[in-house]
Design a protein around this motif. Structure first.
Motif, PDB file in Angstrom:
ATOM      1  N   SER A  66       0.817  -1.218   0.000  1.00  0.00           N
ATOM      2  CA  SER A  66       0.000   0.000   0.000  1.00  0.00           C
ATOM      3  C   SER A  66       0.847   1.264   0.000  1.00  0.00           C
ATOM      4  CB  SER A  66      -0.929   0.010   1.211  1.00  0.00           C
ATOM      5  OG  SER A  66      -2.021  -0.827   0.957  1.00  0.00           O
ATOM      6  N   ALA A  67       2.006   1.201   0.647  1.00  0.00           N
ATOM      7  CA  ALA A  67       2.857   2.385   0.702  1.00  0.00           C
ATOM      8  C   ALA A  67       3.303   2.810  -0.685  1.00  0.00           C
ATOM      9  CB  ALA A  67       4.068   2.101   1.588  1.00  0.00           C
ATOM     10  N   TYR A  68       3.317   1.877  -1.596  1.00  0.00           N
ATOM     11  CA  TYR A  68       3.699   2.216  -2.969  1.00  0.00           C
ATOM     12  C   TYR A  68       2.503   2.120  -3.911  1.00  0.00           C
ATOM     13  CZ  TYR A  68       8.239   2.275  -0.953  1.00  0.00           C
ATOM     14  OH  TYR A  68       9.304   2.603  -0.137  1.00  0.00           O
ATOM     15  N   GLY A  69       1.339   2.427  -3.360  1.00  0.00           N
ATOM     16  CA  GLY A  69       0.157   2.554  -4.208  1.00  0.00           C
ATOM     17  C   GLY A  69      -0.579   1.255  -4.474  1.00  0.00           C
ATOM     18  N   GLY A  70      -0.127   0.155  -3.883  1.00  0.00           N
ATOM     19  CA  GLY A  70      -0.809  -1.108  -4.175  1.00  0.00           C
ATOM     20  C   GLY A  70      -0.853  -1.344  -5.662  1.00  0.00           C
ATOM     21  N   ASP A  71      -2.000  -1.774  -6.130  1.00  0.00           N
ATOM     22  CA  ASP A  71      -2.082  -2.075  -7.559  1.00  0.00           C
ATOM     23  C   ASP A  71      -2.219  -0.809  -8.401  1.00  0.00           C
ATOM     24  OD1 ASP A  71      -4.695  -2.089  -6.228  1.00  0.00           O
ATOM     25  OD2 ASP A  71      -5.358  -2.072  -8.299  1.00  0.00           O
ATOM     26  N   VAL A 101       6.100   2.906 -11.347  1.00  0.00           N
ATOM     27  CA  VAL A 101       6.156   1.453 -11.186  1.00  0.00           C
ATOM     28  C   VAL A 101       4.781   0.983 -10.775  1.00  0.00           C
ATOM     29  CG1 VAL A 101       8.538   1.605 -10.421  1.00  0.00           C
ATOM     30  CG2 VAL A 101       6.718   1.464  -8.731  1.00  0.00           C
ATOM     31  N   SER A 102       4.473  -0.243 -11.121  1.00  0.00           N
ATOM     32  CA  SER A 102       3.170  -0.770 -10.752  1.00  0.00           C
ATOM     33  C   SER A 102       3.204  -2.278 -10.891  1.00  0.00           C
ATOM     34  CB  SER A 102       2.100  -0.150 -11.656  1.00  0.00           C
ATOM     35  OG  SER A 102       1.406  -1.128 -12.377  1.00  0.00           O
ATOM     36  N   ASN A 117     -10.288  -6.993  -3.544  1.00  0.00           N
ATOM     37  CA  ASN A 117      -9.029  -6.848  -2.837  1.00  0.00           C
ATOM     38  C   ASN A 117      -8.017  -6.110  -3.711  1.00  0.00           C
ATOM     39  OD1 ASN A 117      -6.864  -7.165  -1.197  1.00  0.00           O
ATOM     40  ND2 ASN A 117      -6.820  -9.395  -1.289  1.00  0.00           N
ATOM     41  N   TYR A 118      -8.181  -4.803  -3.830  1.00  0.00           N
ATOM     42  CA  TYR A 118      -7.162  -3.993  -4.480  1.00  0.00           C
ATOM     43  C   TYR A 118      -7.273  -2.581  -3.950  1.00  0.00           C
ATOM     44  CZ  TYR A 118     -10.403  -2.055  -8.088  1.00  0.00           C
ATOM     45  OH  TYR A 118     -11.403  -1.416  -8.758  1.00  0.00           O
ATOM     46  N   GLN A 119      -6.405  -1.703  -4.401  1.00  0.00           N
ATOM     47  CA  GLN A 119      -6.303  -0.399  -3.762  1.00  0.00           C
ATOM     48  C   GLN A 119      -7.642   0.330  -3.738  1.00  0.00           C
ATOM     49  OE1 GLN A 119      -3.426   0.194  -2.275  1.00  0.00           O
ATOM     50  NE2 GLN A 119      -4.418   1.938  -1.293  1.00  0.00           N
ATOM     51  N   ALA A 120      -8.310   0.405  -4.887  1.00  0.00           N
ATOM     52  CA  ALA A 120      -9.567   1.147  -4.932  1.00  0.00           C
ATOM     53  C   ALA A 120     -10.603   0.525  -4.001  1.00  0.00           C
ATOM     54  CB  ALA A 120     -10.094   1.188  -6.364  1.00  0.00           C
ATOM     55  N   GLY A 121     -10.548  -0.801  -3.875  1.00  0.00           N
ATOM     56  CA  GLY A 121     -11.484  -1.486  -2.980  1.00  0.00           C
ATOM     57  C   GLY A 121     -11.242  -1.097  -1.538  1.00  0.00           C
TER      58      GLY A 121
END
Ligand SMILES: Nc1ncnc2c1ncn2[C@@H]1O[C@H](COP(=O)(O)OP(=O)(O)OP(=O)(O)O)[C@@H](O)[C@H]1O
Ligand SMILES: Nc1ncnc2c1ncn2[C@@H]1O[C@H](COP(=O)(O)OP(=O)(O)OP(=O)(O)O)[C@@H](O)[C@H]1O
Ligand SMILES: [Mg+2]
Ligand SMILES: [Mg+2]
Lengths: 330, 250, 376, 229, 305
Positions: A147-152, A248-249, C157-161
Motif C-alpha cells: 500500500s505504501a507504494y500505491g498497491g495495484d 512502477v506498478s 481486494n485492491y487499492q480502490a477497494g
C-alpha cells in the motif's frame, strides 16, 4: 520442458557467427535511431525505443534459460518487478544511484530465484511452467499489497535514477543509449555463457538429462545457476523500465507480462539470443504500428502469431534464414 | 582398476521383487557377464549400481567404499560409468560434442562461464582420441541423431569410455549391432579387458562366452549360478532357464 | 524527464485533444461511454472553442505501463493541447507526470485519486468527476441517516477497494457485520452471499465495478437476498444495467448525477446521447461530456489563443458551462465542488434501464483532501 | 502381396535409398539383409509411408499405395514390428495389445499370451515399466493382433534371450506354415536361412544381391562380401 | 458456523464441478494429444455467448442450450481443421504462441460481433428458486443442477478414457502418433473428434454459467489460468486428476477464503491478520499448487512430467 524439444530436429546449437552478425546489424540500427528521430523531429521514437530495449534485455535473459535450458519460466515478470520496485523503494528513501539500485534488484532477484528455482526445478515440462507461474503470481500479489507504494494503482517516480550523482538519465537520449549499452553488454555476456563449458552442459541437460547424469553431471546445480543468472539479468531490465515509464506498478509483474516475454522469445526463435532481441522488437513494434492503424489491432496481431507459427517454424530467425539473411548455412 | 562388491541388494516394484537379495563380487580387471531371461532384473540391477534407481536395502562397495548415499553424478566421478540398453545420447549435438562433454565432466570445473568451450583444444583432442578408438573419427562433425543404429551403439560406448571409468557397466552394448560391426565391437571390448573392470549384460552368447572371465546368471531377481563361462554353459539349471537347446548347436 | 519545453502546438490554430480511455478488455464498456460522451459534445459543436478541432482517441488497454507511453506520444508526437481521460486510477497515476510536466493540461473524467487531490495537486490537472472517496462517503452518510447498525462491507481486494471501504467508514459510524475482500475479477460470489445470508445485516455496502458488479447483482437476486438493502458505488450504473436488468431494479448507489435529473442541459444531453448511441448515458459519459464543455468554454474565452498558460488555467477554473448535473465549480485543488445523491436503479419509461435520483445527501461537497493542496 | 519398385528416399538432403526393388509374394518369407546403416529400416519406413518416398512405387495387393498415409497402408494388411519396439508407455500390456487390434482374424489376446506367457504375468504393467525383452515381445504381439497378411519385423529379436529368440523363430516358421507372408530384418542370418524363401541384400541404399534360400546357402561369398559374418 | 461451513463446502463443490467441465477438455487435449491450448478458455466464453444469442433469439434457455451444441461442434471442428491440426507435431512453445494468437483473435472477434457490454441470460423458470438445506439455509436449485450435470459428465468421461478402446487409442496416440497410425488407425480423425469434444465441454460449461454470471469478453481469460492450475494439480492427462484437482482448488479457495481470516485472527492481532489475510487470499490457489507440485512433481494423478 524436456519434451518440447523432441520434435525439433534442428541442431542444438548452430555456428554463432551468423547470429552475432545479425545482432550487430540490430545494434547498429538501434544506435542510429536517436539521430534519425531528431532529424525527423519525432523525439517520442526514442522513448518507445527505450522500452523496446528494456524488454529486449528481459527477453534475452529469459532465452538463456528457455532456449538453452528448456526451463520455460512463466513467472519472469517477477524479476521485472524486483527491478522496477528497487528503483521506487530506494528512491523513496533518497537513494537514486542506478548502480545501487541495480545491485539491490540483483540481490533480491538472486535470492528469490535461488529459493523458487530450487523448488521449481523438482518439476519439469508444463509442471515447471505452472509452478514458476505460481511464484510469479505470489510476487505479483505481494507487490499489490504494498500500500505504501500505491498497491495495484502503482507509484509515480519523482525523478529518474542518477549515475554517480549526475542526473544525465533525465535526458531521454542518454537514457536510451545507456539502455542500449547495457543490452549490448548483456548480449555479449550471454553469448559467452552459451558458448562456454557451462553453456554446453546446460544445453546437454536440456537434450538428455539422464545421459548427462550418467557422465557425471548433477543437473540441478547447473540449472539453478542458470535460473539465478537469468533472474538477475531480467531485474536489470526492470530498473530501466522503471526509468523509462517513470512509474512502477504491479502491472509490470502480471502474468501477462511473463507471457509476453515468452512470446517475444519464441516468436524471435528460441535458443538464439539474437532472436530474443528481434522478438522483443517485433512484438512491441507491431503493437505500436498495428495499434495506430486499427482499433482492432489485436485481431491482426493474433493472426500474425498464428501464421508465423504455421508457416515459419523457427520464428523470425527462420524467416531471415529463408531469405538467406542473418543465418549461416549448414 | 577397481573392485566392486554388492551385498544383499534389494529392489521391489510394488509386489514384484526385481532384485532379490543379490550379492556379488566383481574382481579388479575382471569382465563379469550377467545373463538371464528377459525381465530378470538385469537393467534394474545396473540402474541400482549406477545410482539411477535407489535401492531398497543392501550395500554397494567400490574399493571398499559404500556408494549407497552417492548420487549418480558422484558415482561417475568415483569411476563408475555405464552405457544404456536403449541408446541414450544427445541427439542434437555433434558426435564430437557428445564425447567432449564426457571428457569435460572428468576434466575439471564446468562452472566456467566465459571461455568458448568449442575452442578448448585439450577437450577436443582427447575426445578425438576416444572417437578414433571407436572408429567414429570421420563422423565427428555429424549430428548424433543422423547416425545409424550401429554407429549409435559405438557412440554410446565411446561416451562411457570418455569418462575414463574404473568400472564400466555395459547394458547390452551389442543390441542391434550385426556382422562385422559386432565383431569389431567384441574386439574392442577385448582390448579394454584387463584395463577396466567391466560388468556386461548381453544376450549375444557368442560375445559373452568369448569375452567373459566369469558369468553370473540372474533369474527373476536371484543369482542362480556364478562361474566360468564353460561351467555356466554346462549348468542344467541355466540351460533350462535361459539358454535352451539352441546353444548346443552353436 | 524534466522537459521544460515550450507549451506544445501553441503556434498552430488547430485544437488538438487526446482521449485516453480503456477501450478493450472487459472494462471497455466504461471507456466507450466516456469516449461517446466526449464525442457527442465534440460532434455537436464541430469547432470546439471556435477552433478547428482534432481528436485523437487512444486505448490504454488498462495497462498502465503502456498508457504512460501513449500519453507521452500524445504530448510529444501529436503535440496535443489537452489530454482527457482516463477511467482507472492506476492509469491516471501512470500518465499524470508525463502529461502535466510538459505543461499540457490533463482533464480526468473519472479517476480522482487522493494524492492528486491533496499534496500532489497540480495546476495542469483538472477533474470533472469527483474525488474517488466521495461516492463511498455518500453511501456511508446514507447508511448513517437510515440508522443502520449493522452493515456488511464487501469490495475487491485492491487499492480502490480498500479506499472505498475506508471512504464509507468516513461517514458511517454504526456497526460492521463483516468486512470481506473478494478477489479482483471474481465472478462467483456464492461464498460471500452465503455469509451475508448467515449474518442477516441491516444492509450491504459494496463497491464492485464492471463485470464483477453484474455477477454480484444477478447472484444477489438469485440468492433471495433482495430484502437486504443493497448500497453500492460504481456497481449499479448505466454500464451494467443492460446486463443485470430486472435483477438490479431497486438497488441503490451513490452518484453525483443521474440521467433523469430535471434540468434543461441534462435533458438535452441525455436525449441526444440516447438518440445517437441507443443507450442511456452513465456518469462516465456525463463527466466526459462536461470535459468537452469545459474545454469549449475555456478556449472560447481565450479566443483560441492558448499560448498564455496562466490565462488558460484561469479560464478553465471558471468552469463556465452548464453541466447536466447542475451545480458545478472547481475547488482550489481543481476537483469539482458538487452535490451528491443516492440513486436507485429503475426501468425507465422508454424501456431502458437507468438510475434515478432518490435523495440528495451532500450539497456542494468539497473533498477531504483539498485542504492539503497548496496551490494558489 | 507387396511389390516395391525403384524406391528412393532421403532424410532432408541426405539421400539414403537409391532404387530398391523388392517383392513379397503370398505366403512367402523374404529377408532384408545388410550391414548397419545400409538403409534397411529406411526401406521399411518408406514402405509404410512413415517417410515419404522421393521416387518409386509401393504396391500392396496390386494397389498403388506409394506415400499413402500410414494407416491406409496398414489397413491394406501390413503389420509392423518396428525397430526400437515403440511400445506405448502410458498403456498397460493388455491395452497395448488391444488398442490397435483389428479383430476378426486368428490372433486374439489369449493366443498372444499363450505365445508369450511372460506378457500375461505382466499384463497390468505399464508399457514404460517393462524390460527391454518384454517390450520386444509386446511389439510382436501388438503387430499380430492387427491380423496382418504380411508382417514386417525390423530386428524383432534384438535383445531377446536365446530361449525366447528360438521361440520367435518357431512362431515365424509356424506363421509361414499357416500361409502368412513375412518380411524380416535380422542379424541372425543363420536362423533366417532355416525358413526363409528368398533373401534381398542391400548395401548403401541399393539392392546388391537377391536370391533364393538355396542359392544363399550355396554361395557363402555373399555372406562374406556383404554381411561379413 | 458448521452450517456456514457446509454451505461453503457446497459452494466449493459447485465451483469445482464447473472448473472440472472446463479442465476436462483441457486435460484431454493436453495430456492425450499433447497440445497446450490456451484458446480453451475462449471456447468457454464462446459457449456463453452462443447461449446468450440463441436464448435471446428463441426466448428460451432450453432452446438456447440445445442450439448451442451444434454451433459449438462447428466452432471446435473449424478450429481443429484450420489451426490445431497443424500443431500436433509441434513443440509446446509453438502451440502456446499460436493458441495465444487465437485468443487475441477470438476476443477481438467477439467484441466486434457482440459489442463490449456484458450480455445476460435469464435463469430457466424450472431451475430457479432454492431448496431448503439444514436449518434456515437455502441452496439455489440451479447450482444443484450444475453439480449434477458436472458429475454426470465426469463419470462418462472417466469410463470413456479408461475403459474403452477409444480411450486407449487416445492415450497411445499421445505418446507415439506415428506408431498408432502405422498400426492402422486414422489418428487424425480421432484427434479431431477429441478436440471437438473437449471444446464442446468447455462451451457447455460456458453455457451453464451464463444464467449466473455476466457474459463478457474477459470471461475466457479469467478461467484459463485457474483451469491450468487444476489440470496441473491433478496431473496432466488424467480426467480423474482434473476432477479432484478442480474440487480441491475450488474448496480451498472458497472455504479458505472465508475461514482463513478467522483462523489468522486467532494467531495474529486483528489489523495484522487483516493485512496478511488480504495478501494471502489471492495467493491461496497458487500456494496450493506450489505445495502440491513440490510434494508430487507430476501432480496428484500424473504419470508423466
Ligand atoms: N518402473 C517399474 N515399475 C514396475 N515394474 C518394473 C519397472 N521397471 C521394470 N519393471 C519390471 O521389472 C522387471 C525387470 O526389468 P529389467 O528391465 O531389469 O529386466 P532385464 O533383466 O534388463 O530384461 P531384458 O533382458 O529384457 O532387458 C521386468 O519384469 C519389468 O517389467
Ligand atoms: N532420422 C535420420 N536423419 C538423418 N539420417 C538418418 C536418419 N535415420 C537414419 N539415417 C541415416 O540413414 C542411413 C540408413 O539408416 P537405416 O536406419 O535405414 O539403416 P539400417 O540398415 O536399418 O541399419 P541398422 O542395422 O543399424 O538398423 C544411415 O546412414 C543413417 O545414418
Ligand atoms: Mg534390460
Ligand atoms: Mg535398422
Amino acid at each position: 520442458m524436456a519434451e518440447t524439444t523432441l520434435t525439433d530436429t534442428r541442431p542444438a546449437r548452430r555456428p554463432m557467427a551468423g547470429r552475432v552478425r545479425a545482432a550487430m546489424i540490430l545494434f547498429a540500427i538501434f544506435a542510429a535511431l536517436p539521430p534519425v528521430a531528431a532529424a525527423i523531429d519525432d523525439p517520442f521514437l526514442v522513448l518507445i525505443g527505450t522500452r523496446i530495449l528494456a524488454y529486449a534485455i528481459a527477453a534475452l535473459a529469459l532465452d538463456l534459460i528457455l532456449g538453452y535450458g528448456a526451463m520455460v519460466s512463466f513467472g519472469h515478470a517477477a524479476y521485472l518487478g524486483f527491478g522496477t520496485y528497487a528503483v521506487a523503494v530506494l528512491s523513496s528513501y533518497g537513494i537514486n544511484d542506478i548502480f545501487l539500485q541495480v545491485a539491490a534488484a540483483m540481490i533480491v532477484s538472486a535470492l528469490f530465484a535461488l529459493v523458487t528455482g530450487a523448488i521449481s526445478l523438482r518439476t519439469t515440462g508444463v509442471y515447471f511452467i505452472m509452478i514458476t507461474l505460481a511464484f510469479g503470481q505470489m510476487a505479483y500479489f505481494f507487490f499489490v499489497s504494498l500500500s505504501a507504494y500505491g498497491g495495484d494503482d502503482g507509484y509515480g517516480l519523482r525523478q529518474r535514477s542518477t549515475v554517480l550523482g549526475s542526473d544525465m538519465l533525465e535526458n531521454d537520449f542518454t537514457l536510451y543509449y545507456a539502455t542500449l549499452v547495457v543490452l549490448i553488454g548483456l548480449f555479449w555476456l550471454c553469448h559467452r555463457i552459451v558458448g562456454s563449458r557451462f553453456g554446453r552442459v546446460l544445453t546437454g541437460i536440456r537434450e538428455n538429462r539422464v545421459r548427462m547424469e550418467a557422465i557425471g553431471y548433477a543437473p540441478f546445480r547447473y540449472q539453478l545457476t542458470a535460473f539465478v543468472i537469468s533472474g538477475c539479468l531480467t531485474s536489470v531490465a526492470g530498473v530501466f523500465l522503471a526509468n523509462q515509464a517513470e512509474f512502477v506498478s504491479p502491472a509490470f509483474v502480471s502474468w501477462h507480462r511473463s507471457g509476453e516475454l515468452i512470446v517475444m522469445v519464441v516468436l524471435g526463435g528460441i535458443g538464439t539470443l539474437t532472436g530474443a532481441i528481434g522478438g522483443a522488437v517485433a512484438v512491441l513494434l507491431l503493437e505500436e504500428v498495428l495499434g495506430s492503424l486499427t482499433e482492432h489491432w489485436k485481431l491482426w496481431f493474433g493472426l500474425f502469431l498464428v501464421l508465423m507459427v504455421l508457416y515459419s517454424p523457427h520464428g523470425i530467425t527462420g524467416v531471415f534464414k529463408k531469405l538467406g539473411l542473418g543465418g549461416t548455412k549448414q | 582398476m577397481s573392485r566392486l562388491e554388492i551385498r544383499h541388494l534389494q529392489k521391489a516394484f510394488g509386489a514384484l521383487k526385481v532384485t532379490d537379495d543379490v550379492s556379488l563380487i566383481v574382481e579388479p580387471g575382471e569382465l563379469h557377464a550377467i545373463i538371464g531371461p528377459n525381465g530378470a532384473g538385469k537393467t534394474t540391477f545396473i540402474a541400482q549400481l549406477s545410482g539411477q534407481l535407489p535401492s531398497d536395502s543392501g550395500d554397494i562397495l567400490l574399493d571398499g567404499q559404500s556408494l549407497m548415499a552417492r548420487s549418480m553424478a558422484e558415482r561417475v566421478h568415483l569411476g563408475l560409468a555405464r552405457s544404456f540398453q536403449i541408446t541414450s545420447i544427445l541427439p542434437r549435438f555433434t558426435v564430437l560434442e557428445n564425447v567432449a562433454l564426457a571428457v569435460q565432466a572428468r576434466m575439471g570445473s564446468s562452472f566456467r562461464f566465459f571461455a568458448p568451450v568449442a575452442e578448448e583444444a585439450a577437450l577436443n583432442e582427447t575426445a578425438m582420441t576416444v572417437l578414433a578408438e571407436a572408429g567414429l573419427e570421420d563422423r565427428a562433425e555429424v549430428m548424433a541423431s543422423a547416425l545409424s543404429h550401429g554407429e549409435h551403439r559405438r557412440l554410446e560406448l565411446a561416451i562411457a569410455l570418455a569418462t575414463e571409468p574404473q568400472i564400466l557397466l555395459l547394458d547390452e552394448p551389442l543390441a542391434g549391432v550385426g556382422g562385422e560391426d559386432a565383431e569389431a565391437f567384441v574386439a574392442r571390448l577385448k582390448r579394454l579387458k584387463g584395463k577396466i573392470t567391466m560388468v556386461l549384460i548381453e544376450h549375444d552368447m557368442d560375445a559373452v562366452f568369448q569375452l567373459a572371465d566369469r558369468v553370473s546368471v540372474l533369474v527373476y531377481g536371484k543369482i542362480i549360478a556364478t562361474g566360468t563361462p564353460d561351467a555356466v554353459r554346462r549348468d542344467p539349471k541355466v540351460r533350462e532357464a535361459y539358454l535352451g537347446e539352441e546353444e548346443e548347436a552353436a | 524527464a524534466a522537459h521544460a519545453e515550450a507549451p506544445p502546438s501553441a503556434n498552430d490554430d488547430v485544437l488538438k485533444i487526446g482521449l485516453v480511455y480503456t477501450l478493450s478488455g472487459p472494462a471497455a464498456a466504461l471507456g466507450e461511454q466516456a469516449r461517446n460522451g466526449f464525442m457527442l459534445f465534440a460532434e455537436q459543436n464541430e469547432m470546439l472553442g471556435g477552433m478547428e478541432t482534432e481528436i485523437i482517441v487512444v486505448d490504454d488497454e488498462l495497462r498502465p505501463d503502456l498508457a504512460s507511453d501513449k500519453a507521452r506520444e500524445l504530448v510529444a508526437r501529436d503535440a496535443v493541447d489537452f489530454v482527457v481521460g482516463p477511467i482507472f486510477s492506476n492509469v491516471l497515476i501512470a500518465i499524470h507526470r508525463p502529461v502535466t510536466e510538459t505543461g499540457t493540461v490533463l482533464i480526468s473524467t473519472n479517476a480522482g485519486t487522493s494524492n492528486f487531490a491533496g499534496a500532489e495537486c497540480n495546476p495542469n490537472f483538472f477533474v470533472t468527476s469527483y474525488q474517488n472517496d466521495q461516492n463511498h462517503e455518500v453511501m456511508g452518510a446514507y447508511a448513517e441517516s437510515q440508522g443502520y447498525q449493522n452493515v456488511f462491507l464487501m469490495a475487491p481486494n485492491y487499492q480502490a477497494g480498500k479506499d472505498s471501504l475506508a471512504g464509507f467508514k468516513n461517514s458511517y459510524t454504526g456497526g460492521i457485520a463483516g468486512e470481506v475482500f473478494t478477489e479482483l475479477g471474481q465472478l462467483d460470489f456464492s461464498s460471500e452471499l452465503a455469509q451475508i445470508a448467515a449474518f442477516q445485516p441491516d444492509a450491504l455496502f459494496t463497491f464492485m465495478p464492471g463485470g464483477m458488479g453484474v455477477n454480484l447483482v444477478k447472484q444477489y437476486d438469485q440468492a433471495g437476498l433482495s430484502s437486504i438493502p443493497f448500497l453500492s458505488a460504481f456497481t449499479v450504473d448505466e454500464t451494467t444495467l443492460p446486463a443485470t436488468q430486472d435483477a438490479a431494479v431497486g438497488l441503490l448507489g451513490g452518484a453525483n448525477w443521474a440521467p433523469d435529473m430535471d434540468n434543461a442541459a441534462n435533458e438535452a444531453f441525455v436525449s441526444a446521447y440516447i438518440e445517437k448511441y441507443g443507450a442511456v448515458p452513465g456518469t462516465y459519459a456525463m463527466q466526459a461530456y462536461d470535459a468537452a464543455q469545459l474545454i469549449h468554454s475555456a478556449v472560447e474565452k481565450l479566443g483560441g489563443d492558448l499560448t498564455d498558460r496562466a490565462a488558460l488555467r484561469a479560464a478553465l477554473t471558471e468552469a463556465d458551462f452548464d453541466s447536466p448535473r447542475g451545480d458545478f465549480a472547481f475547488g482550489k485543488n481543481q476537483f469539482p465542488i458538487q452535490d451528491f445523491y443516492v440513486v436507485e436503479a429503475v426501468k425507465r419509461d422508454d424501456g431502458f434501464y437507468g438510475t434515478s435520483i432518490r435523495e440528495q445527501v451532500f450539497d456542494d461537497y468539497v473533498d477531504n483532501y483539498a485542504d492539503a493542496c497548496e496551490m494558489e | 502381396m507387396l511389390r516395391v519398385e525403384g524406391l528412393e528416399a532421403a532424410y532432408g538432403d541426405s539421400r539414403i535409398l537409391f532404387g530398391i526393388d523388392l517383392q513379397v509374394g503370398k505366403g512367402e518369407v523374404v529377408t532384408l539383409l545388410g550391414r548397419n546403416g545400409m538403409g534397411k529400416t529406411t526401406t521399411i519406413k518408406s514402405i509404410f509411408g512413415l517417410l515419404k518416398p522421393r521416387a518409386g512405387t509401393v504396391q500392396v495387393n496390386g494397389e498403388d499405395l506409394t506415400g499413402a498415409e500410414p494407416h491406409k497402408i496398414a489397413h491394406a494388411g501390413l503389420g509392423l514390428v518396428p525397430e526400437g519396439r515403440q511400445i506405448f508407455p502410458t498403456l498397460n500390456v493388455h491395452e497395448n495389445l488391444v488398442a490397435t487390434a483389428r479383430p476378426g482374424g486368428k490372433w486374439t489376446a489369449p493366443r498372444i499370451y499363450e505365445l508369450f506367457p511372460r506378457l500375461e504375468e505382466r499384463r497390468r504393467n505399464m508399457g514404460s515399466q517393462l524390460s527391454g525383452g518384454e517390450q520386444q515381445m509386446l511389439a510382436i504381439g501388438r503387430a499380430l493382433m492387427t491380423n496382418p497378411r504380411l508382417i514386417v519385423l525390423d530386428e524383432a529379436t534384438e535383445g531377446l534371450a536365446p530361449l525366447i529368440r528360438a521361440d520367435i523363430w518357431a512362431v515365424l516358421a509356424k506363421l509361414k506354415a499357416e500361409g502368412e507372408a513375412i518380411l524380416v530384418i535380422d542379424k541372425n542370418v543363420d536362423a533366417l536361412t532355416k525358413f526363409a524363401d528368398r533373401h534381398v541384400v542391400i548395401e548403401k541404399g541399393q539392392v546388391v544381391w537377391t536370391g533364393t534360400n538355396t542359392e544363399i546357402l550355396a554361395t557363402p561369398e555373399v555372406k562374406d562380401r556383404f554381411l561379413h559374418v | 458456523m458448521t452450517n456456514l461451513f457446509v454451505l461453503q463446502l457446497l459452494n466449493g463443490v459447485q465451483l469445482g464441478v464447473l472448473l472440472f467441465l472446463i479442465a476436462a477438455g483441457l486435460t484431454l487435449v493436453f495430456g492425450i494429444m499433447d497440445v497446450v491450448n490456451l484458446a480453451h478458455g475462449v471456447l468457454y466464453m464462446v459457449g456463453a455467448y452462443l447461449i446468450a444469442t440463441f436464448a435471446a433469439l428463441t426466448g428460451s434457455f432450453w432452446w438456447g442450450l440445445l442450439l448451442m451444441f451444434p454451433a459449438a461442434i462447428v466452432v471446435g471442428l473449424v478450429l481443429e481443421v484450420l489451426v490445431i491440426r497443424r500443431l500436433y507435431a509441434r513443440s509446446h512453445l509453438d502451440q502456446v504462441l499460436a493458441t495465444f494468437g487465437l485468443v487475441m483473435i477470438a476476443n477481438e472477434a467477439v467484441k466486434i460481433i457482440w459489442g463490449v457490454s456484458p450480455l445476460s441470460v435469464p435463469m430457466p423458470e424450472l431451475l430457479s428458486g432454492s431448496v431448503p438445506l439444514m436449518g434456515p439455509l437455502q441452496y439455489p436449485v440451479y447450482r444443484i443442477a450444475i453439480i449434477a450435470a458436472g458429475l454426470a459428465v465426469a463419470l462418462g468421461l472417466y469410463v470413456v478414457v479408461n475403459h474403452t478402446r477409444i480411450g486407449m487409442l487416445l492415450r497411445a496416440g499421445a505418446t507415439n502418433r506415428t506408431m498408432v497410425s502405422a498400426l492402422g488407425i486414422d489418428i487424425g480423425k480421432l484427434f479431431a473428434i477429441v478436440f471437438t469434444m473437449g471444446g464442446v465441454l468447455a462451451c457447455f460449461a460456458g453455457a451453464l454459467v451464463a444464467p449466473i454470471l455476466s457474459v463478457d469478453t474477459g470471461m475466457g481469460e479469467s478461467v484459463l489460468i485457474l483451469t491450468f492450475v487444476v489440470v496441473v494439480i491433478g496431473g496432466i492427462g488424467s480426467v480423474k486428476g482434473a476432477f479432484f484437482g478442480a474440487i480441491l482448488v475450488a474448496v480451498v479457495d472458497t472455504v479458505g477464503g472465508v475461514f482463513g481470516p478467522i483462523w489468522l485472527r486467532s494467531v495474529l492481532d486483528p489489523s495484522a491478520a487483516g493485512q496478511v489475510g488480504r495478501m494471502l487470499a489471492p495467493m491461496l490457489v497458487y500456494i496450493l499448487m506450489a505445495v502440491i507440485l513440490f510434494a508430487k512433481p507430476a501432480g496428484l494423478f500424473g504419470g508423466r512430467g
